[in-house]
Motif scaffolding. Structure first.
Motif, short mmCIF file in Angstrom:
data_model
loop_
_atom_site.label_atom_id
_atom_site.label_comp_id
_atom_site.label_asym_id
_atom_site.label_seq_id
_atom_site.Cartn_x
_atom_site.Cartn_y
_atom_site.Cartn_z
N PRO A 1 0.77 -1.06 -0.11
CA PRO A 1 -0.08 0.07 0.04
C PRO A 1 0.83 1.30 0.01
N PHE A 2 1.98 1.21 0.39
CA PHE A 2 2.91 2.46 0.51
C PHE A 2 4.10 2.05 -0.34
N ARG A 3 4.09 3.36 -1.37
CA ARG A 3 5.08 3.24 -2.36
C ARG A 3 6.53 3.54 -1.79
N ALA A 4 6.71 4.40 -0.67
CA ALA A 4 7.80 4.92 -0.06
C ALA A 4 7.59 4.84 1.26
N PRO A 5 8.90 4.39 2.27
CA PRO A 5 8.40 4.35 3.60
C PRO A 5 7.92 5.78 4.18
N ARG A 6 8.21 6.75 3.63
CA ARG A 6 7.78 8.09 4.32
C ARG A 6 6.15 8.09 4.19
N PRO B 1 5.24 -4.02 8.74
CA PRO B 1 5.80 -2.93 8.01
C PRO B 1 6.50 -3.21 6.65
N ALA B 2 6.97 -4.55 6.53
CA ALA B 2 7.50 -5.17 5.41
C ALA B 2 6.44 -5.59 4.33
N MET B 3 5.27 -5.94 4.84
CA MET B 3 4.43 -6.35 3.80
C MET B 3 3.58 -4.82 3.38
N LEU B 4 3.84 -3.84 4.18
CA LEU B 4 3.15 -2.44 3.86
C LEU B 4 4.09 -1.61 2.85
N MET B 5 5.18 -1.82 3.06
CA MET B 5 6.19 -1.02 2.22
C MET B 5 7.41 -1.77 1.35
N GLY B 6 7.19 -3.08 1.46
CA GLY B 6 8.25 -3.98 1.19
C GLY B 6 9.37 -4.05 2.16
N LEU B 7 10.25 -5.48 1.94
CA LEU B 7 11.13 -5.63 2.86
C LEU B 7 12.38 -4.61 2.75
N ASP B 8 12.56 -4.19 1.65
CA ASP B 8 13.88 -3.11 1.51
C ASP B 8 13.68 -1.79 2.00
N GLY B 9 12.36 -1.59 1.81
CA GLY B 9 12.15 -0.09 2.66
C GLY B 9 11.79 0.02 3.90
N TRP B 10 11.45 -1.40 4.37
CA TRP B 10 11.20 -1.33 5.94
C TRP B 10 12.63 -1.63 6.57
N GLU C 1 15.47 -0.36 5.42
CA GLU C 1 16.00 0.96 5.25
C GLU C 1 15.59 1.82 6.28
N THR C 2 14.43 1.80 6.56
CA THR C 2 13.76 2.60 7.65
C THR C 2 14.24 2.28 9.00
N LEU C 3 14.40 0.95 9.23
CA LEU C 3 14.76 0.45 10.59
C LEU C 3 16.01 0.81 10.59
N LEU C 4 16.83 0.88 9.65
CA LEU C 4 18.19 1.07 10.14
C LEU C 4 18.83 2.68 9.90
N PHE C 5 18.13 3.36 8.99
CA PHE C 5 18.54 4.80 8.89
C PHE C 5 17.65 5.65 9.24
N GLU C 6 16.18 5.50 9.36
CA GLU C 6 15.37 6.37 9.95
C GLU C 6 14.66 6.09 11.09
N PRO D 1 19.30 -13.68 11.57
CA PRO D 1 20.57 -13.11 11.34
C PRO D 1 21.18 -13.32 10.09
N THR D 2 20.22 -13.95 8.99
CA THR D 2 20.76 -13.71 7.66
C THR D 2 20.26 -12.39 6.99
N LEU D 3 19.23 -11.86 7.55
CA LEU D 3 18.99 -10.48 7.22
C LEU D 3 19.46 -9.44 7.69
N VAL D 4 19.53 -9.49 9.05
CA VAL D 4 20.26 -8.37 9.91
C VAL D 4 20.93 -8.99 10.91
N THR D 5 21.82 -8.01 11.43
CA THR D 5 22.83 -8.73 12.47
C THR D 5 22.25 -8.90 13.74
N PRO D 6 22.74 -9.88 14.80
CA PRO D 6 22.27 -9.99 15.77
C PRO D 6 22.05 -8.76 16.77
N GLU D 7 23.01 -7.80 16.45
CA GLU D 7 22.97 -6.54 17.10
C GLU D 7 21.73 -5.75 16.80
#
Length: 340
Positions: free
Chosen positions: A94-99, A146-155, A157-162, A201-207
């Motif tokens: 439903p969302f084209r961009a995370p914003r 959120p990954a189902m709402l904006m795509g895994l890449d967008g989510w 990116e949001t989780l890590l940098f916004e 952990p194959t997608l994101v680090t344990p940290e």
């Protein structure tokens, strides 16, 4: 013992008359009543009819609510795709961009057909079984919605940098989760099964999991009125079990077909339920003899584990699985009556 008594026995560590078993047959019910999947995943009466038939023919000790996570995304405007042999999936986020998700707010359950269907399916099953069989609701983890709402890449990116936007989105996803968990509990669910996808952990680090995923899960799970069973979500469970084993209200873990029960037990401790690890999606490739032998081997391995449930791991059991294969699993379980 009834199925509910049997499951409660392993929950408390008492000895049941035989090991309980649970197969993910939410999809399979459609086959048993010859229902088109588009109707089955929209009509609570059809879904309940299918699961009643599952209980009549296979007699699992846990009956599942619809394993149709995409219906939660549809409530936010996702476009779904219906498959001839599987549950609905998200075709378009439903969302084209995370914003665009900054104004995300949980929809009212009663006015969203998909959400109302999930709850009404449980209510109808609860009315039928009257507590004799535990009902497992199925929900999307608030960190995965959120990954189902904006795509895994967008989510990601949001989780890590916004972080500010991620916090806003997670707050809304947590409210959605808490509302749905409460509604499913009120409808009659005994527990909530939650596949964990992003805590991988194959997608994101344990940290990152410890810093950005576990805390919002803890906040959401603390608001759940019934126990939670965490599902490996198709990923190996061992890498993330140490990170999520102490989350509040989590009563058990479904491990993957390639995971080790002994290793899982050493991680989560002696008191939590461990479920699995028949490979559900490949049961259609096994003969009844092979399925029965696999089930018997798992049961023998867990003979001395008082908190074990033989269950199918991974996704739904396929529609083309012969009924005889499922009955062979049941026969293996029944053959272990009193064996503990």
């Amino acid at each position: 013992m009834t199925a509910a008594e049997r499951v409660m026995a392993v929950f408390t560590g008492e000895k049941p008359d035989r090991p309980p078993f649970a197969l993910t047959l939410s999809l399979y019910g459609a086959r048993l009543i010859n229902a088109p999947l588009a109707s089955y995943y929209a009509d609570p009466a059809l879904y309940a009819q299918g699961q009643v038939r599952v209980a009549e023919l296979v007699s699992p000790d846990i009956i599942f609510a619809p394993f149709a996570l995409a219906l939660e995304a549809e409530a936010y405007g996702a476009e779904l795709r219906y498959h001839p042999d599987g549950p609905p999936m998200v075709r378009r986020h439903p969302f084209r961009a995370p914003r665009d998700a900054a104004s995300l707010s949980p929809p009212a359950i009663d006015t969203c057909p998909g959400l109302a269907y999930l709850c009404e399916s449980v209510r109808r099953l609860a009315d039928h079984f009257c507590g004799s069989v535990p009902l497992a609701g199925v929900l999307t983890a608030p960190v995965d919605l959120p990954a189902m709402l904006m795509g895994l890449d967008g989510w990601l990116e949001t989780l890590l940098f916004e972080p500010a936007l991620a916090e806003t989105v997670l707050a809304a996803a947590t409210e959605h989760f808490a509302a749905m968990a409460g509604a499913l509990a009120a409808a009659g669910a005994a527990c909530i099964a939650i596949p964990l996808m992003l805590a991988n952990p194959t997608l994101v680090t344990p940290e990152v999991i410890s810093r950005s995923i576990v805390p919002p899960l803890a906040q959401a799970f603390a608001r759940t009125p019934i126990p939670i069973i965490l599902h490996h979500g198709g990923n190996p469970a061992m890498p993330f079990l140490p990170l999520v084993k102490d989350l509040p209200n989590v009563a058990g873990f479904v491990i993957g077909p390639g995971d080790s029960f002994a290793a899982a037990r050493s991680i989560v401790g002696e008191e939590k339920l461990i479920l699995g690890n028949l490979n559900g999606p490949v049961l259609n490739r096994l003969t009844p003899e092979q399925a029965g032998a696999r089930a018997a081997a798992i049961l023998a391995d867990r003979r001395d584990d008082p908190h074990f449930v033989l269950a199918s791991s991974s996704a739904d059991v396929p529609l083309d699985t012969p009924l005889e294969t499922l009955l062979a699993v049941r026969a293996a379980v029944e053959g272990h009556g009193g064996g503990r």
